[in-house]
Design an enzyme around this catalytic site. Structure first.
Site, PDB file in Angstrom:
ATOM      1  N   LYS A 299     -28.556   7.446 -25.234  1.00 43.26           N
ATOM      2  CA  LYS A 299     -27.114   7.373 -24.963  1.00 43.26           C
ATOM      3  C   LYS A 299     -26.508   6.495 -26.064  1.00 43.26           C
ATOM      4  O   LYS A 299     -26.503   5.281 -25.977  1.00 43.26           O
ATOM      5  CB  LYS A 299     -26.866   6.755 -23.573  1.00 43.26           C
TER       6      LYS A 299
ATOM      7  N   GLU B 243     -31.518  -6.388 -26.475  1.00 39.85           N
ATOM      8  CA  GLU B 243     -31.147  -6.977 -27.775  1.00 39.85           C
ATOM      9  C   GLU B 243     -29.642  -7.173 -27.730  1.00 39.85           C
ATOM     10  O   GLU B 243     -28.888  -6.199 -27.797  1.00 39.85           O
ATOM     11  CB  GLU B 243     -31.523  -6.025 -28.925  1.00 39.85           C
TER      12      GLU B 243
ATOM     13  N   CYS C 161     -25.093  -8.011 -35.527  1.00 36.21           N
ATOM     14  CA  CYS C 161     -25.442  -9.060 -34.559  1.00 36.21           C
ATOM     15  C   CYS C 161     -26.036 -10.281 -35.246  1.00 36.21           C
ATOM     16  O   CYS C 161     -25.970 -11.388 -34.721  1.00 36.21           O
ATOM     17  CB  CYS C 161     -26.416  -8.506 -33.528  1.00 36.21           C
TER      18      CYS C 161
ATOM     19  N   GLU D 266     -19.065 -15.115 -29.689  1.00 35.82           N
ATOM     20  CA  GLU D 266     -19.279 -14.044 -30.673  1.00 35.82           C
ATOM     21  C   GLU D 266     -17.953 -13.325 -30.933  1.00 35.82           C
ATOM     22  O   GLU D 266     -17.332 -12.806 -30.006  1.00 35.82           O
ATOM     23  CB  GLU D 266     -20.309 -13.032 -30.147  1.00 35.82           C
TER      24      GLU D 266
HETATM   25  P1  NDP Z   1     -21.585  -2.648 -25.716  1.00 36.07           P
HETATM   26  O1  NDP Z   1     -22.398  -3.572 -24.911  1.00 36.07           O
HETATM   27  O2  NDP Z   1     -20.156  -2.495 -25.362  1.00 36.07           O
HETATM   28  O3  NDP Z   1     -22.199  -1.184 -25.699  1.00 36.07           O
HETATM   29  C1  NDP Z   1     -23.536  -0.896 -26.059  1.00 36.07           C
HETATM   30  C2  NDP Z   1     -23.934   0.435 -25.448  1.00 36.07           C
HETATM   31  O4  NDP Z   1     -24.024   0.302 -24.026  1.00 36.07           O
HETATM   32  C3  NDP Z   1     -22.915   1.542 -25.682  1.00 36.07           C
HETATM   33  O5  NDP Z   1     -23.585   2.768 -25.834  1.00 36.07           O
HETATM   34  C4  NDP Z   1     -22.127   1.490 -24.399  1.00 36.07           C
HETATM   35  O6  NDP Z   1     -21.347   2.608 -24.135  1.00 36.07           O
HETATM   36  C5  NDP Z   1     -23.225   1.275 -23.387  1.00 36.07           C
HETATM   37  N1  NDP Z   1     -22.790   0.753 -22.097  1.00 36.07           N
HETATM   38  C6  NDP Z   1     -21.631   0.148 -21.767  1.00 36.07           C
HETATM   39  N2  NDP Z   1     -21.628  -0.183 -20.442  1.00 36.07           N
HETATM   40  C7  NDP Z   1     -22.817   0.207 -19.937  1.00 36.07           C
HETATM   41  C8  NDP Z   1     -23.435   0.134 -18.649  1.00 36.07           C
HETATM   42  N3  NDP Z   1     -22.824  -0.427 -17.618  1.00 36.07           N
HETATM   43  N4  NDP Z   1     -24.667   0.636 -18.510  1.00 36.07           N
HETATM   44  C9  NDP Z   1     -25.332   1.181 -19.552  1.00 36.07           C
HETATM   45  N5  NDP Z   1     -24.800   1.288 -20.789  1.00 36.07           N
HETATM   46  C10 NDP Z   1     -23.563   0.811 -20.997  1.00 36.07           C
HETATM   47  O7  NDP Z   1     -21.756  -3.117 -27.227  1.00 36.07           O
HETATM   48  P2  NDP Z   1     -20.965  -2.588 -28.480  1.00 36.07           P
HETATM   49  O8  NDP Z   1     -21.185  -1.114 -28.616  1.00 36.07           O
HETATM   50  O9  NDP Z   1     -19.577  -3.123 -28.450  1.00 36.07           O
HETATM   51  O10 NDP Z   1     -21.789  -3.298 -29.664  1.00 36.07           O
HETATM   52  C11 NDP Z   1     -21.537  -4.583 -30.110  1.00 36.07           C
HETATM   53  C12 NDP Z   1     -22.483  -5.589 -29.486  1.00 36.07           C
HETATM   54  O11 NDP Z   1     -23.830  -5.205 -29.737  1.00 36.07           O
HETATM   55  C13 NDP Z   1     -22.325  -6.976 -30.069  1.00 36.07           C
HETATM   56  O12 NDP Z   1     -22.330  -7.930 -29.042  1.00 36.07           O
HETATM   57  C14 NDP Z   1     -23.567  -7.127 -30.938  1.00 36.07           C
HETATM   58  O13 NDP Z   1     -23.959  -8.464 -31.128  1.00 36.07           O
HETATM   59  C15 NDP Z   1     -24.565  -6.351 -30.153  1.00 36.07           C
HETATM   60  N6  NDP Z   1     -25.666  -5.951 -31.010  1.00 36.07           N
HETATM   61  C16 NDP Z   1     -26.877  -6.572 -30.855  1.00 36.07           C
HETATM   62  C17 NDP Z   1     -27.931  -6.283 -31.696  1.00 36.07           C
HETATM   63  C18 NDP Z   1     -29.261  -6.927 -31.524  1.00 36.07           C
HETATM   64  O14 NDP Z   1     -30.239  -6.394 -32.056  1.00 36.07           O
HETATM   65  N7  NDP Z   1     -29.380  -8.034 -30.823  1.00 36.07           N
HETATM   66  C19 NDP Z   1     -27.774  -5.311 -32.800  1.00 36.07           C
HETATM   67  C20 NDP Z   1     -26.468  -4.702 -32.853  1.00 36.07           C
HETATM   68  C21 NDP Z   1     -25.452  -5.032 -31.994  1.00 36.07           C
HETATM   69  P3  NDP Z   1     -19.773   2.448 -24.489  1.00 36.07           P
HETATM   70  O15 NDP Z   1     -19.711   2.635 -25.945  1.00 36.07           O
HETATM   71  O16 NDP Z   1     -19.091   3.438 -23.705  1.00 36.07           O
HETATM   72  O17 NDP Z   1     -19.359   1.075 -24.049  1.00 36.07           O
END
Ligand code: NDP
Length: 501
Positions: free
Chosen positions: A194, A269, A303, A404
């Site tokens: 997803k 992550e 991140c 962040e």
């Molecule tokens: P989100 O947490 O908003 O979304 C991540 C994914 O989860 C998306 O596909 C999202 O869909 C989905 N999602 C949202 N709500 C749910 C739920 N309730 N259950 C299951 N899946 C869900 O993150 P962002 O896409 O905004 O990415 C940015 C964030 O990711 C930052 O905080 C960054 O630090 C972190 N990140 C961490 C990394 C690491 O390795 N530690 C690497 C890269 C990024 P939808 O798009 O619809 O919200």
């Protein structure tokens, strides 16, 4: 079935864009078929640089997720029965097919995320291919662990876990998706992906590649959609055995709450608020270049970005001036231009959030040394633009220095001793990464080990070896992926103890 046949079949109302081009309607990929979603809810995929629509993505729901999990479950026994080297061959076939589309990956990723094409080539396209190749190599080298006793031999069998849910964010779409898919299927699991609905294009490309190489149906499935409609039901599905999630900490909490009561294997992550610690004895030229890169790569939307820059008091003024000069020399512009250093932010909503933090920084007593809205040509007037922003004068306890922001915004803080630098670095709920810049490697290692994060670089940043553990502590996540840690997470280690005759 080819993706575009989905439109030809008439199940999707293909509208025409303002430029007369037919928008590309993406399909889910379930059981080896490109299929239309059950419902008829769609979202426009917008180019961050221009605001133009260039595709539509289905907002799939629980029924689509159910179909995908069923397909994955049906495919798992046969796939899990293959040997490591047979699955490694499949990973190499996918890598070869991705490599043949290297430029297409880079172009799609640059359009979809707003990042510079040079970065999309060197980082996104390159790593997406190497993730598959790397895990193919690891699988071939994987040796069974054996522990001898005087009276018995123990050996370890790494069994597949079952069906995995792989959920990824928008900042490094194919890079992060391939980082999960390769080890997950490599260890004999089947998966449902997803991706973020903001950046679905290269996930679709990966499905086309998987279809093209004829990977057995159901091994990799993909459901497009948003977090609430598709992500949450996928995590909660009773037939999903493991969840690998990369995204924000707030979402990670929801994912953990949904997966924990039924003891699904879980890797999180999450977010970061990483410090770059600059000591007076650093190599100034290399450090300025390295800290600028750490602060602003991918418009600060990584991140691991070093968004808090801690500088030893005795060089603070000199470093700050050189740093600001280097930041102002970066070119913000058309992502497709080879000379561009910074592109657009992912969405209008995200831009407003990041700009909100800049306003907050002013209220918290910070001074803006650089930033603002860049002057862009007319074709980019609807894009999400922001100049790289440098702020000083904030307390290390301020919200802007501890939360962040995930955009092109860094804060500068002086420190007077090693202990103070470490205390400021640790003064946040996050614990993902950091970097230390010094001519004294013993000090570099000492300070690194005192920082509460999952990884630290000394005199470099984002210098990645795929064999090392990757992940965070505190609110930055649970578990490690990378190298043997990925193979461990995506398998169940079983001990068999055989008594000697
Ligand atoms: P989100 O947490 O908003 O979304 C991540 C994914 O989860 C998306 O596909 C999202 O869909 C989905 N999602 C949202 N709500 C749910 C739920 N309730 N259950 C299951 N899946 C869900 O993150 P962002 O896409 O905004 O990415 C940015 C964030 O990711 C930052 O905080 C960054 O630090 C972190 N990140 C961490 C990394 C690491 O390795 N530690 C690497 C890269 C990024 P939808 O798009 O619809 O919200």
């Amino acid at each position: 079935m080819e993706p575009d046949k989905c439109c030809e079949s008439g199940c999707i109302p293909c509208e025409r864009d303002s430029d007369g081009q037919e928008p590309l309607d993406l399909c889910n990929y379930i059981g080896g078929e490109f299929v239309c979603p059950m419902g008829d809810e769609w979202m426009n995929v917008l180019e961050p640089a221009t605001g133009h629509r260039f595709a539509r993505v289905p907002l799939s729901g629980e029924a689509d997720v159910g179909d995908a999990v069923r397909a994955a479950r049906m495919a798992q026994p046969a796939w899990g029965a293959l040997s490591h080297s047979e699955r490694a061959d499949w990973l190499d076939r996918i890598a070869d097919a991705l490599e043949a589309r290297y430029e297409e990956i880079a172009t799609l990723e640059s359009r979809d995320t707003g990042k510079p094409i040079s970065l999309a080539r060197d980082v996104d396209a390159q790593r997406s291919v190497s993730n598959f190749r790397f895990f193919a190599g690891m699988l071939r080298e994987h040796e069974q662990e054996v522990f001898e006793m005087s009276s018995a031999t123990n050996y370890v069998v790494n069994k597949p876990v079952g069906v995995g849910a792989l959920i990824t964010p928008w900042n490094l779409p194919l890079y992060l998706l391939s980082w999960k898919v390769a080890p997950a299927i490599g260890m004999g699991n089947t998966v449902v992906c997803k991706p973020s609905e903001l950046t679905p294009m290269t996930a679709d490309l990966l499905m086309r590649v998987i279809d093209e190489v004829d990977l057995p149906a159901g091994v990799v499935n993909l459901v497009h959609g948003d977090g609430v409609g598709a992500g949450a039901p996928l995590v909660a599905h009773s037939d999903v055995d493991l969840v690998s999630f990369t995204g924000g900490t707030a979402t990670g909490e929801k994912v953990a709450a949904s997966a924990a009561p039924v003891f699904k294997k879980l890797s999180l992550e999450l977010g970061g608020k990483n410090a770059s610690i600059v000591f007076a004895d650093c190599d100034m030229d290399a450090t300025v270049a390295g800290v600028v890169r750490a602060g602003f790569l991918n418009q600060g939307q990584v991140c691991l970005c070093g968004s808090r820059i801690l500088v030893e008091e005795s060089i603070y003024d000199g470093f700050r001036d050189r740093f600001v000069d280097a930041v102002e020399a970066m070119r913000v512009g058309d992502p497709s231009d080879e000379a561009t250093d910074l592109g657009a932010l992912i969405s209008r909503q995200h831009l407003e959030k990041v700009q909100g933090y800049v306003e907050l920084a002013k209220e918290e007593g910070g001074s803006l040394l650089s930033g603002g809205v860049p002057c862009m040509p007319a074709e980019f007037e609807h894009g999400n633009w922001m100049a790289p922003t440098v702020i000083e004068g904030l307390s290390p306890n301020s919200r802007c220095s501890t939360e962040e922001i995930f955009g092109p915004v860094v804060t500068l803080h002086p420190f007077s001793s090693e202990e103070e630098a470490v205390a400021i670095a640790n003064n946040t709920r996050y614990g993902l990464a950091g970097s230390v810049w010094t001519g004294n490697l013993e000090k570099g290692k000492r300070v690194s080990e005192a920082i509460d994060t999952g990884m630290v670089w000394v005199n470099t940043w984002l210098h990645r070896d795929l064999r090392v553990p990757f992940g965070g502590v505190k609110d930055s996540g649970v578990g490690r992926e990378g190298g043997k840690w990925s193979l461990g997470f995506f398998s169940e280690a079983m001990n068999v103890c055989v008594k000697h005759d």
